[in-house]
Design an enzyme around this catalytic site. Sequence first.
Site, PDB file in Angstrom:
ATOM      1  N   GLY A 134       0.826  -1.200   0.000  1.00 23.85           N
ATOM      2  CA  GLY A 134       0.000   0.000   0.000  1.00 23.85           C
ATOM      3  C   GLY A 134       0.858   1.247   0.000  1.00 23.85           C
ATOM      4  O   GLY A 134       2.066   1.180   0.249  1.00 23.85           O
ATOM      5  N   LYS A 135       0.195   2.368  -0.311  1.00 21.37           N
ATOM      6  CA  LYS A 135       0.924   3.631  -0.377  1.00 21.37           C
ATOM      7  C   LYS A 135       0.247   4.663   0.507  1.00 21.37           C
ATOM      8  O   LYS A 135      -0.971   4.757   0.523  1.00 21.37           O
ATOM      9  CB  LYS A 135       0.854   4.185  -1.804  1.00 21.37           C
ATOM     10  N   ASP A 137       0.882   8.998   1.805  1.00 19.44           N
ATOM     11  CA  ASP A 137       1.370  10.170   1.076  1.00 19.44           C
ATOM     12  C   ASP A 137       2.845  10.468   1.322  1.00 19.44           C
ATOM     13  O   ASP A 137       3.447  11.227   0.593  1.00 19.44           O
ATOM     14  CB  ASP A 137       0.492  11.402   1.338  1.00 19.44           C
ATOM     15  N   VAL A 138       3.440   9.878   2.346  1.00 15.41           N
ATOM     16  CA  VAL A 138       4.879  10.077   2.506  1.00 15.41           C
ATOM     17  C   VAL A 138       5.654   8.761   2.476  1.00 15.41           C
ATOM     18  O   VAL A 138       6.846   8.730   2.734  1.00 15.41           O
ATOM     19  CB  VAL A 138       5.236  10.844   3.810  1.00 15.41           C
ATOM     20  N   LYS A 156       6.979  -0.414   6.561  1.00 17.23           N
ATOM     21  CA  LYS A 156       6.570   0.931   6.147  1.00 17.23           C
ATOM     22  C   LYS A 156       7.837   1.751   5.951  1.00 17.23           C
ATOM     23  O   LYS A 156       8.655   1.864   6.869  1.00 17.23           O
ATOM     24  CB  LYS A 156       5.689   1.543   7.240  1.00 17.23           C
ATOM     25  N   ASP A 252      -8.446   8.309  13.798  1.00 21.84           N
ATOM     26  CA  ASP A 252      -8.565   8.011  12.368  1.00 21.84           C
ATOM     27  C   ASP A 252      -9.169   6.629  12.131  1.00 21.84           C
ATOM     28  O   ASP A 252      -8.746   5.912  11.223  1.00 21.84           O
ATOM     29  CB  ASP A 252      -7.188   8.137  11.693  1.00 21.84           C
ATOM     30  N   LYS A 254     -11.404   4.006  10.624  1.00 24.74           N
ATOM     31  CA  LYS A 254     -12.146   3.806   9.368  1.00 24.74           C
ATOM     32  C   LYS A 254     -11.746   2.431   8.842  1.00 24.74           C
ATOM     33  O   LYS A 254     -10.696   1.892   9.250  1.00 24.74           O
ATOM     34  CB  LYS A 254     -11.817   4.901   8.347  1.00 24.74           C
ATOM     35  N   ASN A 257      -8.155   1.601   7.841  1.00 20.64           N
ATOM     36  CA  ASN A 257      -7.092   1.492   8.843  1.00 20.64           C
ATOM     37  C   ASN A 257      -7.258   0.282   9.751  1.00 20.64           C
ATOM     38  O   ASN A 257      -6.563   0.138  10.744  1.00 20.64           O
ATOM     39  CB  ASN A 257      -7.028   2.778   9.694  1.00 20.64           C
ATOM     40  N   ASP A 270      -1.888   2.498  11.296  1.00 17.71           N
ATOM     41  CA  ASP A 270      -1.834   3.890  10.880  1.00 17.71           C
ATOM     42  C   ASP A 270      -2.133   4.848  12.037  1.00 17.71           C
ATOM     43  O   ASP A 270      -3.254   5.355  12.181  1.00 17.71           O
ATOM     44  CB  ASP A 270      -2.811   4.132   9.720  1.00 17.71           C
ATOM     45  N   THR A 314     -11.011  11.857   8.743  1.00 17.81           N
ATOM     46  CA  THR A 314     -11.343  11.536   7.363  1.00 17.81           C
ATOM     47  C   THR A 314     -12.755  12.036   7.120  1.00 17.81           C
ATOM     48  O   THR A 314     -13.633  11.837   7.961  1.00 17.81           O
ATOM     49  CB  THR A 314     -11.236  10.012   7.161  1.00 17.81           C
TER      50      THR A 314
HETATM   51  N1  ATP Z   1       0.954  -4.483   8.678  1.00 23.69           N
HETATM   52  C1  ATP Z   1       0.430  -4.474   7.459  1.00 23.69           C
HETATM   53  N2  ATP Z   1       0.079  -5.616   6.831  1.00 23.69           N
HETATM   54  C2  ATP Z   1      -0.471  -5.596   5.593  1.00 23.69           C
HETATM   55  N3  ATP Z   1      -0.715  -4.469   4.898  1.00 23.69           N
HETATM   56  C3  ATP Z   1      -0.397  -3.294   5.472  1.00 23.69           C
HETATM   57  C4  ATP Z   1       0.191  -3.225   6.764  1.00 23.69           C
HETATM   58  N4  ATP Z   1       0.386  -1.931   7.083  1.00 23.69           N
HETATM   59  C5  ATP Z   1      -0.052  -1.220   6.045  1.00 23.69           C
HETATM   60  N5  ATP Z   1      -0.527  -2.018   5.061  1.00 23.69           N
HETATM   61  C6  ATP Z   1      -1.092  -1.603   3.772  1.00 23.69           C
HETATM   62  O1  ATP Z   1      -0.501  -0.374   3.390  1.00 23.69           O
HETATM   63  C7  ATP Z   1      -1.489   0.657   3.342  1.00 23.69           C
HETATM   64  C8  ATP Z   1      -0.872   1.974   3.782  1.00 23.69           C
HETATM   65  O2  ATP Z   1      -0.487   1.854   5.142  1.00 23.69           O
HETATM   66  P1  ATP Z   1      -0.662   3.072   6.146  1.00 23.69           P
HETATM   67  O3  ATP Z   1      -2.101   3.500   6.131  1.00 23.69           O
HETATM   68  O4  ATP Z   1      -0.092   2.687   7.455  1.00 23.69           O
HETATM   69  O5  ATP Z   1       0.246   4.125   5.415  1.00 23.69           O
HETATM   70  P2  ATP Z   1       0.313   5.670   5.598  1.00 23.69           P
HETATM   71  O6  ATP Z   1       1.505   6.123   4.825  1.00 23.69           O
HETATM   72  O7  ATP Z   1       0.335   6.017   7.055  1.00 23.69           O
HETATM   73  O8  ATP Z   1      -1.021   6.179   4.996  1.00 23.69           O
HETATM   74  P3  ATP Z   1      -1.757   7.550   5.316  1.00 23.69           P
HETATM   75  O9  ATP Z   1      -1.327   8.487   4.256  1.00 23.69           O
HETATM   76  O10 ATP Z   1      -3.222   7.198   5.283  1.00 23.69           O
HETATM   77  O11 ATP Z   1      -1.356   7.989   6.686  1.00 23.69           O
HETATM   78  C9  ATP Z   1      -2.610   0.143   4.232  1.00 23.69           C
HETATM   79  O12 ATP Z   1      -3.831   0.735   3.918  1.00 23.69           O
HETATM   80  C10 ATP Z   1      -2.566  -1.345   3.942  1.00 23.69           C
HETATM   81  O13 ATP Z   1      -3.211  -1.634   2.722  1.00 23.69           O
END
Ligand code: ATP
Length: 485
Positions: A134-135, A137-138, A156, A252, A254, A257, A270, A314
């Site tokens: 997943g992505k 914004d940073v 991450k 947050d 939803k 998350n 998150d 959100t």
């Molecule tokens: N522990 C995990 N196991 C599996 N997938 C994960 C895990 N952590 C994150 N992901 C995937 O990556 C995505 C992005 O993770 P996360 O929301 O933590 O990133 P973020 O950079 O903090 O996003 P945001 O911009 O919403 O803050 C999640 O929505 C999920 O699909």
Amino acid sequence: MQLLTWSLSLVPSSAESTQFLRRAASTPALDEPKQKGNKGSSANSHLGTYNPSSPAARSNSTLSSTMTATTATTANYLNAKLNGLHLNIPNSPNGSTLDLRRAGNFRRTYSSNSIKKRSIEVTPSSFVKIRLLGKGDVGRVYLVRQKDTERLYAMKVLSKKEMIKRNKIKRAFAEQEILATSNHPFIVTLFHSFQSEDYLYLCMEYCMGGEFFRALQTRPGKCLKEDDAKFYAAEVIAALEYLHLMGFIYRDLKPENILLHQTGHIMLTDFDLSKQSLPAGDPTVVMNAIPSMPPAIDTKACIAGLRTNSFVGTEEYIAPEVIKGTGHTSAVDWWTLGILMYEMLFGVTPFKGNDRNQTFDAVLHRDIPFPEHAGSQTTSALCKDVIRKLLIKDEQFRLGSGAGASDVKSHAFFKTTNWALLRHLTPPIVPAQSFGADAINFRKMQESMSLDMDHEELVLQQPGTKNLFANFSSVTLHHDGDDDM
Ligand SMILES: Nc1ncnc2c1ncn2[C@@H]1O[C@H](COP(=O)(O)OP(=O)(O)OP(=O)(O)O)[C@@H](O)[C@H]1O
């Protein structure tokens, strides 16, 4: 016209507003510009039906020793905080967390002192990237494999450059702090955090079921039956209760998350919008709303002193007091629980308008529209009642604003919920085991396409130096029982 006036003064500028288009994007604090664009998505929601002979079922039964983990976690934490107050753990087979250690299939201890922090034991090159999960914004989240142990993790990777540009450094620190101090079955586990010249890394437990949001999308009508929704709501309440006890407001909640562990149980993730009360207040004990039940814990007291004013959340989940900008408390988490329960039941959120102004207007002024057309989900009066009470617009009267989680848990809707055994129940959706196994079986093939992180050198920053990331903790966290896994 009036709406336009307040919305312009209270919400981020139009340049930032596009991020509201995708529900998954979180609202930044006003001082934090947010990048236009969609959050990435996870594609790993391999959902299957429960098969008692499947590894999922076996895995579930091996978790029997952690069945009181929800209560045990809270109880252990409270034992420390309440200084000797004896807590009766209802429905625990033996009433003691100590016995969990003796149980044959012991895997992981959830107690206040079961995390051991050690200096960092890995570097970026200890891992191979398998695929993008997943992505944000940073940063990006990758499925990675640790080379020497073969274990899979979600990594991450946050870009320092992007964090500086978007003023998000504090949020990354907050997330690391919350993950590193939390030890709860429904909160994603952090194993390592470290940094290189260009990136911060958070190495977490891989949740094979992916986003709960994706799982909901695959259900007929994108919704769940009332009892199934009650199950997930209960697990979320247990996680929020723990966070509040620790002095954190989540802010947050939803479906995006909420991740699904391979057992199907939820894991909150998150935490970059979470807020910490420093120091967390002490919990107190209150009489239970149900006279036959033992006294309950007032988790509100732990964060009573925390009132914050940032504009975060959100769009469809945002609480009225956040829109008004009058400051908000932990009651925002109970509001978001109400929205989540509604979305699980009806496949949509209750106040969604055609645009942000309409949504916010509905959040502030409209009654909850329970669908009554033919074919719509039938919900019990108790279910509607708990949602109505969680979505009371004045936070002072909202369910949960008195004694926190205890208020919500003692609502009659949850009368049938066995809080102590939540972790031991079979969740309504259990992910098929395929991807975890595939990731290992097809490792060679995937490695040929994967990137390793060998070019990234571990950097150990000295706290107190002028470097903006100097205070980011580089640690390895050992959780009692993990070595047996
Ligand atoms: N522990 C995990 N196991 C599996 N997938 C994960 C895990 N952590 C994150 N992901 C995937 O990556 C995505 C992005 O993770 P996360 O929301 O933590 O990133 P973020 O950079 O903090 O996003 P945001 O911009 O919403 O803050 C999640 O929505 C999920 O699909």
